[in-house]
Scaffold this active site. Structure first.
Site, PDB file in Angstrom:
ATOM      1  CE  LYS A   1      77.709 -43.831 -31.461  1.00 44.22           C
ATOM      2  NZ  LYS A   1      76.543 -44.111 -32.265  1.00 44.22           N
TER       3      LYS A   1
ATOM      4  CE1 TYR B 197      75.803 -57.424 -34.245  1.00 41.51           C
ATOM      5  CE2 TYR B 197      76.363 -56.317 -36.301  1.00 41.51           C
ATOM      6  CZ  TYR B 197      75.549 -56.447 -35.183  1.00 41.51           C
ATOM      7  OH  TYR B 197      74.486 -55.606 -35.025  1.00 41.51           O
TER       8      TYR B 197
ATOM      9  CB  CYS C 183      58.310 -23.408 -64.616  1.00 41.87           C
ATOM     10  SG  CYS C 183      59.689 -23.172 -63.510  1.00 41.87           S
TER      11      CYS C 183
ATOM     12  CG  ASP D 208      75.515 -45.845 -38.989  1.00 41.23           C
ATOM     13  OD1 ASP D 208      74.630 -46.157 -38.168  1.00 41.23           O
ATOM     14  OD2 ASP D 208      75.731 -44.682 -39.355  1.00 41.23           O
TER      15      ASP D 208
ATOM     16  CB  CYS E  89      58.984 -19.875 -59.593  1.00 41.21           C
ATOM     17  SG  CYS E  89      60.118 -20.961 -60.483  1.00 41.21           S
TER      18      CYS E  89
ATOM     19  CE  LYS F 268      77.663 -48.925 -32.230  1.00 39.33           C
ATOM     20  NZ  LYS F 268      76.505 -48.707 -33.043  1.00 39.33           N
TER      21      LYS F 268
HETATM   22  S1  IVH Z   1      77.420 -56.663 -30.933  1.00 38.76           S
HETATM   23  C1  IVH Z   1      75.148 -57.454 -26.960  1.00 38.76           C
HETATM   24  N1  IVH Z   1      78.835 -55.916 -33.008  1.00 38.76           N
HETATM   25  O1  IVH Z   1      75.297 -51.539 -32.517  1.00 38.76           O
HETATM   26  C2  IVH Z   1      75.829 -56.731 -28.022  1.00 38.76           C
HETATM   27  N2  IVH Z   1      76.834 -54.721 -32.525  1.00 38.76           N
HETATM   28  O2  IVH Z   1      74.863 -50.015 -30.106  1.00 38.76           O
HETATM   29  C3  IVH Z   1      75.332 -57.085 -29.356  1.00 38.76           C
HETATM   30  N3  IVH Z   1      76.313 -52.945 -34.140  1.00 38.76           N
HETATM   31  O3  IVH Z   1      72.291 -53.115 -31.589  1.00 38.76           O
HETATM   32  C4  IVH Z   1      75.824 -56.227 -30.435  1.00 38.76           C
HETATM   33  N4  IVH Z   1      78.065 -53.256 -35.429  1.00 38.76           N
HETATM   34  O4  IVH Z   1      72.883 -52.972 -34.081  1.00 38.76           O
HETATM   35  C5  IVH Z   1      77.747 -55.683 -32.257  1.00 38.76           C
HETATM   36  N5  IVH Z   1      80.148 -55.405 -34.833  1.00 38.76           N
HETATM   37  C6  IVH Z   1      79.069 -55.176 -34.105  1.00 38.76           C
HETATM   38  C7  IVH Z   1      78.141 -54.157 -34.418  1.00 38.76           C
HETATM   39  C8  IVH Z   1      77.030 -53.953 -33.603  1.00 38.76           C
HETATM   40  C9  IVH Z   1      76.962 -52.553 -35.241  1.00 38.76           C
HETATM   41  C10 IVH Z   1      75.072 -52.314 -33.654  1.00 38.76           C
HETATM   42  C11 IVH Z   1      73.992 -53.288 -33.292  1.00 38.76           C
HETATM   43  C12 IVH Z   1      73.668 -53.008 -31.845  1.00 38.76           C
HETATM   44  C13 IVH Z   1      74.159 -51.617 -31.691  1.00 38.76           C
HETATM   45  C14 IVH Z   1      74.508 -51.332 -30.252  1.00 38.76           C
END
Ligand code: IVH
Length: 674
Positions: A307, A220, A425, A112, A401, A110
């Protein structure tokens, strides 16, 4: 001829861009790449008729002010259900398998960053839209075109004529650190984490700024009416072949145990990744099974995000110290009992400003919770009140300061306190000199932070102008220097006299005038005198300059100390004027222009075209103006005046046609105006 050369350069640059940024396997040197890019840019500037929104030169960005149109997503951008618990994740998988039977999953990181949806038509990028509220988002195409890993034209031929692909715009840690260091040096507010920095960057008005920020893009998910795939895995592989950057971390997992192993691996391995991640996304692979499972109102039932827990630790706040920056900004810093957090020992954390400290009611002696926000800047997120010592008293923020004792001030709209004693300073004086000699400013080699301190302690420099009075005999006897270093320093001070005006302007260290703003100011005003003379209204005319920056500039030049330094720098021979431009043609020679209103290019770009083709820019309509180039929303008074004085009024298209045609054409229709 020119056209073929442009096409050839575009083809080459695209290929090498892909090899460098997506495949990580460059075949030519940066130098060769830059040379080709420069040639392309020069040709395109001189021949606006061959413009192409997907030319690799757009990756450098432009100063065109982006207006972020809101556009509706063709397919809604849903969010994902998420969980921090493995048990909940297992329940989720259990529900899927009860409904659809055993099935394969694709596990991904995921990322960020900030979500983006890219639309491709006939293999070309036509639109990039932020997630927004999921139904509609902002059109940020011009900015996304500068992201090197976003293909502008696809490879291969088997892509659908129309499809969208979604992913994440990321800011790698290296870009993030560089950006924040720059902002710190310029006295600008820091980004809290790479996610905010990525999102903030996409909303930048100037794509040239975006281009320099080093964003990345990982894709992705595909969306389209008739995608030729039966599984997610297959779609990822195809996307990769078409030139998209698709993460290598993705795996097919066939059981809960395999999913757990994937999570366990990345929970620690992610710390070695060059960009931020905050979890793992688990997706059903088979599209038929996805269809069977369907959606809830907000999210698909076939995917979920697990997460990672942000790592936090409890430790004692020993004391608070205060740093004074080059602009006089005061930053409170927490000195902590060392504690291990996300693989590194944390000893210090930023406390930002007085307000933040008061909000958390942080007191020395407290046990505090430290978290690595986005894994980088440790921050204090709370206090364990149960452990607060009985004799603890609210923290009183400093009023003077810590370096020079001057009473601190606060400027309207700013959270930080400032020490106003600019010229007396120590950290401010040294900070300004260090800023001045930076590579991106005057680039004075051989003078590091320590040497500057040494020179200061020995009374040799008190401000940047003193650098130009230094003599080798003064330097050589100093500890750690010697004759060779002394000569080096003197030579490099001498060389800095040739550094272009925009970098001198940046080096002065005017509050909020970073590298980019300095460049825009230099381009717009062309000389320091012009910047100094400019009124607030005139200053905000330059790209990227708003009221806050304009005020800081005016304040800077109102200071007698600064004027004195500038006089000395001028006498030393520094560049206080922009270099003359090389002419692309003489199409507009001898003609003068006023540009007014909004154009498809920024006004500064229009003015640059005029000068590039030998014309002259004038500020106001008068009898000596030949042409008024009228854009959208131009003031009626100007138009009237131009008509009255017989100044010819032309559109942006006519203006471009004039350049392409090699000079003004006196059309009958135009003559009729008189
Ligand atoms: S799939 C319908 N894959 O996480 C689902 N999302 O919490 C489409 N994100 O809006 C998202 N990595 O911005 C997917 N490997 C990943 C992801 C990912 C980050 C984010 C994305 C999404 C959010 C959802």
């Amino acid at each position: 001829m020119v056209r073929e050369r442009i096409e050839e350069l575009r083809r080459q640059l695209e290929l090498h861009n892909f090899k460098y940024y997506v495949e990580n396997a460059p075949e030519i040197s940066d130098f060769e790449f830059d040379a080709m890019m420069r040639e392309l840019q020069d040709l395109e500037r001189a021949h606006p008729e061959y413009a192409d929104p997907n030319s690799p030169s757009v990756r450098v960005g432009s100063d065109l002010t982006a207006e972020f149109r809101t556009v509706k997503h063709r397919y809604a951008m849903l969010s994902l259900g998420n969980t921090y618990s493995l048990d909940e994740l297992h329940e989720f998988i259990g529900r899927i398998e009860r409904e659809a039977g055993a099935t394969d999953y694709v596990c991904e990181l995921k990322f960020d960053g900030t979500a983006i949806s890219l639309t491709y038509e006939h293999g070309r990028l036509v639109r990039a839209v932020t997630r927004g509220d999921g139904v509609e988002g902002d059109d940020v195409t011009a900015n996304v075109r500068t992201v090197r890993t976003v293909p502008l034209r696809l490879r291969g031929t088997d892509w659908p004529d129309l499809f969208e692909i979604r992913g994440e715009i990321l800011m790698p840690y290296a870009s993030f650190d560089r950006l924040n260091a720059e902002r710190e040096a310029n006295g600008e507010q820091l980004f809290a984490n790479p996610r905010n920095a990525a999102a903030g960057t996409l909303k930048q008005q100037s794509s040239a700024v975006v281009a320099r920020r080093g964003l990345d893009c990982t894709l992705y998910q595909l969306a389209g009416d008739e995608l030729p795939f039966t599984s997610h895995w297959e779609s990822l592989e195809k996307a990769r072949q078409w030139g998209f950057k698709v993460s290598d971390a993705a795996r097919i997992c066939r059981s809960v145990a395999e999913i757990d192993a994937f999570i366990e691996h990345w929970d620690t391995a992610r710390r070695r990744l060059p960009f931020p991640t905050d979890g793992v996304v688990i997706k059903v692979n088979d599209f038929a099974v996805r269809r069977q499972l369907g959606f809830t109102a907000k999210a698909p039932k076939w995917a979920v995000a697990y997460k990672f827990k942000a790592e936090r630790a409890a430790t004692r706040l020993d004391s608070v110290s205060f740093q004074v920056g080059r602009t006089g900004a005061i930053t409170p810093v927490a000195n902590l009992e060392p504690v291990l957090l996300a693989g590194t020992t944390v000893r210090r954390a930023t406390l930002h400003n007085a307000e933040q400290m008061a909000q958390l009611d942080i007191r020395p002696g407290d046990t505090v919770y430290v978290e690595k926000g986005g894994e980088i800047i440790p921050k204090i997120i709370g206090v364990d009140l149960a452990q607060r010592p009985a004799d603890s008293r609210p923290f009183e923020y400093i009023t003077v300061c810590p370096e020079c004792g001057t009473p601190l001030v606060r400027y309207e709209g700013e959270a930080k306190h400032y020490c106003p004693n600019q010229s007396g300073c120590r950290p401010q004086i040294i900070g300004r000199i260090i800023h001045f000699i930076r590579r991106k400013a005057l680039d004075i080699e051989g003078l590091g932070e320590e040497t500057v301190e040494l020179l200061y302690e020995n009374g040799l420099v008190r401000d940047v102008a003193d650098l130009y009075d230094l003599r080798a005999e003064q330097l050589a006897p100093l500890p750690r220097l010697g004759e060779k270093s002394a000569d080096n320093i003197i030579r490099s001070v001498e060389r800095s006299k040739a550094v272009p005006f925009q970098r001198v302007l940046f080096g002065l260290g005017i509050r909020f005038v970073g590298e980019t703003t300095a460049k825009y100011l230099a381009e717009h005003f062309r000389s320091l005198d012009a910047v100094m003379r400019a009124t607030r209204e005139e200053l905000v005319e330059a790209d990227e300059v708003g009221g806050r920056i304009a005020d800081a500039i005016i304040e800077y030049f109102a200071e007698e100390d600064n004027l004195r330094i500038i006089r000395r720098l001028r006498a030393a021979g520094l560049q206080f004027e922009a270099e003359a431009r090389r002419l692309a043609s003489e199409a507009l020679a001898g003609r003068s222009f006023v540009v007014s209103g909004k154009f498809t290019r920024s006004r500064d770009e229009m003015k640059e075209l005029i000068e590039l083709h030998g014309g002259r820019n004038l500020a106001a309509v008068s009898g000596s103006v030949d042409y008024l180039v009228a854009g959208d929303k131009m003031g009626p008074a100007k138009l009237k005046k131009a008509e009255k004085l017989g100044v010819r009024i032309i559109s942006e298209e006519e203006f471009i046609a004039m350049i392409e045609g090699g000079g003004p054409v006196e059309k009958a229709a135009q003559q009729e105006l008189f």
